[in-house]
Design a protein around this motif. Structure first.
Motif, short mmCIF file in Angstrom:
data_model
loop_
_atom_site.label_atom_id
_atom_site.label_comp_id
_atom_site.label_asym_id
_atom_site.label_seq_id
_atom_site.Cartn_x
_atom_site.Cartn_y
_atom_site.Cartn_z
N SER A 1 10.02 18.00 -3.86
CA SER A 1 9.71 16.62 -4.26
C SER A 1 8.62 16.58 -5.33
O SER A 1 8.73 15.86 -6.32
CB SER A 1 9.26 15.82 -3.03
N LYS A 2 7.58 17.38 -5.12
CA LYS A 2 6.49 17.38 -6.11
C LYS A 2 6.99 17.87 -7.46
O LYS A 2 6.62 17.31 -8.50
CB LYS A 2 5.35 18.28 -5.62
N SER A 3 7.84 18.89 -7.46
CA SER A 3 8.32 19.41 -8.75
C SER A 3 9.19 18.37 -9.45
O SER A 3 9.32 18.38 -10.67
CB SER A 3 9.09 20.71 -8.55
N GLU A 4 9.79 17.48 -8.66
CA GLU A 4 10.65 16.43 -9.23
C GLU A 4 9.90 15.12 -9.46
O GLU A 4 10.52 14.10 -9.79
CB GLU A 4 11.84 16.19 -8.28
N GLY A 5 8.61 15.12 -9.25
CA GLY A 5 7.82 13.92 -9.49
C GLY A 5 8.04 12.82 -8.46
O GLY A 5 7.74 11.66 -8.73
N ARG A 6 8.52 13.18 -7.28
CA ARG A 6 8.77 12.17 -6.24
C ARG A 6 7.48 11.91 -5.46
O ARG A 6 7.41 12.13 -4.23
CB ARG A 6 9.91 12.63 -5.32
N VAL A 7 6.48 11.48 -6.16
CA VAL A 7 5.16 11.22 -5.60
C VAL A 7 4.77 9.82 -6.06
O VAL A 7 5.07 9.43 -7.18
CB VAL A 7 4.15 12.27 -6.12
N ILE A 8 4.14 9.07 -5.17
CA ILE A 8 3.81 7.69 -5.52
C ILE A 8 2.38 7.39 -5.07
O ILE A 8 1.93 7.87 -4.03
CB ILE A 8 4.84 6.72 -4.88
N ALA A 9 1.68 6.64 -5.89
CA ALA A 9 0.30 6.26 -5.55
C ALA A 9 0.31 4.97 -4.75
O ALA A 9 1.05 4.04 -5.07
CB ALA A 9 -0.52 6.08 -6.83
N LEU A 10 -0.51 4.90 -3.72
CA LEU A 10 -0.62 3.68 -2.93
C LEU A 10 -1.19 2.53 -3.76
O LEU A 10 -0.92 1.35 -3.50
CB LEU A 10 -1.52 3.91 -1.72
N ARG B 1 0.51 -0.71 2.83
CA ARG B 1 1.15 -0.20 1.60
C ARG B 1 2.01 1.02 1.92
O ARG B 1 3.08 1.22 1.34
CB ARG B 1 0.08 0.17 0.56
N ARG B 2 1.54 1.84 2.86
CA ARG B 2 2.33 3.00 3.28
C ARG B 2 3.63 2.54 3.94
O ARG B 2 4.71 3.07 3.68
CB ARG B 2 1.52 3.88 4.25
N ILE B 3 3.52 1.53 4.81
CA ILE B 3 4.71 1.00 5.49
C ILE B 3 5.67 0.41 4.46
O ILE B 3 6.89 0.57 4.55
CB ILE B 3 4.32 -0.07 6.53
N GLU B 4 5.11 -0.24 3.45
CA GLU B 4 5.95 -0.82 2.40
C GLU B 4 6.78 0.26 1.69
O GLU B 4 7.98 0.09 1.45
CB GLU B 4 5.08 -1.57 1.38
N VAL B 5 6.14 1.38 1.38
CA VAL B 5 6.87 2.47 0.72
C VAL B 5 7.99 2.99 1.64
O VAL B 5 9.12 3.24 1.20
CB VAL B 5 5.92 3.61 0.32
N ILE B 6 7.68 3.10 2.93
CA ILE B 6 8.69 3.54 3.90
C ILE B 6 9.88 2.58 3.89
O ILE B 6 11.04 3.01 3.82
CB ILE B 6 8.08 3.64 5.31
N LEU B 7 9.59 1.30 3.93
CA LEU B 7 10.68 0.31 3.97
C LEU B 7 11.53 0.39 2.69
O LEU B 7 12.75 0.22 2.73
CB LEU B 7 10.13 -1.10 4.17
N GLU C 1 -2.99 14.38 -3.98
CA GLU C 1 -4.32 13.78 -3.92
C GLU C 1 -4.37 12.77 -2.79
O GLU C 1 -3.33 12.30 -2.34
CB GLU C 1 -4.63 13.03 -5.23
N PRO C 2 -5.56 12.35 -2.37
CA PRO C 2 -5.65 11.25 -1.41
C PRO C 2 -5.00 10.00 -2.00
O PRO C 2 -4.91 9.88 -3.22
CB PRO C 2 -7.15 11.04 -1.23
N GLU C 3 -4.54 9.11 -1.17
CA GLU C 3 -3.93 7.84 -1.63
C GLU C 3 -2.62 8.06 -2.38
O GLU C 3 -2.22 7.23 -3.19
CB GLU C 3 -4.90 7.05 -2.52
#
Lengths: 244, 244
Positions: A46-55, A75-81, A117-119
């Motif tokens: 995922s990291k190599s594919e840029g599948r990372v999102i900032a809160l 915000r974490r729950i929102e990303v999950i949804l 990173e955090p967040e």
């Protein structure tokens, strides 16, 4: 398939960033052999594919706020949804969801641990079977070796405690061994024995990968599992699932 | 836990009969080492303990006849119902049941395949953790080696196709690795990471055991998992199970 197996951790990989060539990084750490199964933790794929999102940029919906309650970051729950095709069970703040791929797992595969990173949150690859295929093709190109590739993640299970690793993406192997129609030594026909070999390989590899050891990859050597299954084939069709 | 693992099949075991000394039979086939995890298929443990039943003497109940319908042997369903504490789902002739131990699995663990003779069924051990402990103690007595023992069986899972092997009985190992409270490289605390190590070892061993190869045992070498968990601890307590 009665020989000895070796499970070899791939150590010394640096922190993975978007655009990193995982095939090249792994091939530099150990000599791959024809027939090896290379197991990669979903997190590094995922990291190599840029599948990372900032809160920071996430605006939680009302539903996300409700599930989050006072203890959890909405915000974490929102990303999950957003990653979920369907919510299967909620016991705030725990959300079991079916992902857009069809996997049923905690938090729709969204995870804050081992994020860069955090967040930040790490999401599952868009198409983990395609990720595995790309990495396999790239290994062939770089080394001339014919290997199988699995992308794996830790899933909880109904009825049993703790997580085990399962296959989210696969290329170059038979993900299920089908023993239907074969007979045991006294002639009894095995009616329904389909073995989820790819999931068993995922769990075997996890034994050397761990969560905190910085070992996000391993090689399983000595199996004869060449084939062309997809990890998505391991998701049971809804009409055959007694527990959907 | 970042070294290499070996998974070694134990080959050449004869058909197991009631009263057979599994520890002695395995120790005669390979040199066990301190720290090995010896994995034994439930089938041979059950046979050595005489947990085998003939269909001939079974009188099926009305419920068993109903579930069996026209295609299935109602005597087999009757044995399943007797081994079950609770029926979880029925799609005739498939019965998912909670066993008297608390395991939730197909047919309450009752299996006709690899039975000693036709018209016989193999049942789960009465207390698989105790079976594992006895075999471990006996290995220490015979060889002086300190090994862990797992008794394993193939289980289906909700949501995923195919079976994987899981631990039914354990002695001498930490069945779960608890990472709660530890932190990842960026300082994020892992809230809920309990890894079902014993189940992962069971799946790893299955990769060399198979169903038809006559390899009902394997040794996993190179893990550091000494501890004193029970496999029954892997059954999730009802109050924490979202899917019971």
């Amino acid at each position: 398939m009665s020989g000895e197996l070796r499970i070899i951790p791939v150590t010394g990989l640096a922190e993975i960033e978007e655009g990193d060539d995982l095939a090249e990084l792994v091939a530099a750490k150990l000599e791959l052999e024809n027939g090896d199964v290379l197991v990669l933790a979903q997190k590094i794929v995922s990291k190599s594919e840029g599948r990372v999102i900032a809160l920071a940029g996430i605006e939680p919906s009302e539903e996300a706020r409700e599930i989050a309650g006072d203890d959890e970051d909405p915000r974490r729950i929102e990303v999950i949804l957003r990653e979920a095709a369907r919510v299967v069970r909620v016991r705030p703040p725990l959300v079991i969801a079916e992902t857009t791929h069809g996997f049923i797992c905690a938090s729709a595969g969204v995870d804050a641990s081992n994020a860069p990173e955090p967040e930040m949150l790490v999401l599952l690859p868009h198409d983990p079977d395609a990720s595995a295929r790309r990495i396999r093709d790239r290994i062939r190109e770089l080394t001339g070796r014919e290997v199988a590739v699995l992308v794996t993640d830790s899933f909880g299970r109904p009825w049993r405690q703790g997580t085990i690793d399962v296959a989210l993406g696969a290329s170059g192997l038979e993900v299920m061994r089908d023993l239907r129609g074969t007979r045991d030594p006294v002639g009894y026909e095995l009616h329904s024995t389909m073995i989820a070999v790819a999931d068993e390989i995922a769990s075997a590899a996890e034994l050397v990968m761990g969560k905190l050891d910085g070992v996000p990859a391993a090689v399983v050597r000595g199996l004869e599992v060449a084939g062309d299954g997809r990890a998505l084939d391991l998701v049971i069709p809804e009409e055959r699932d007694l527990f959907r």
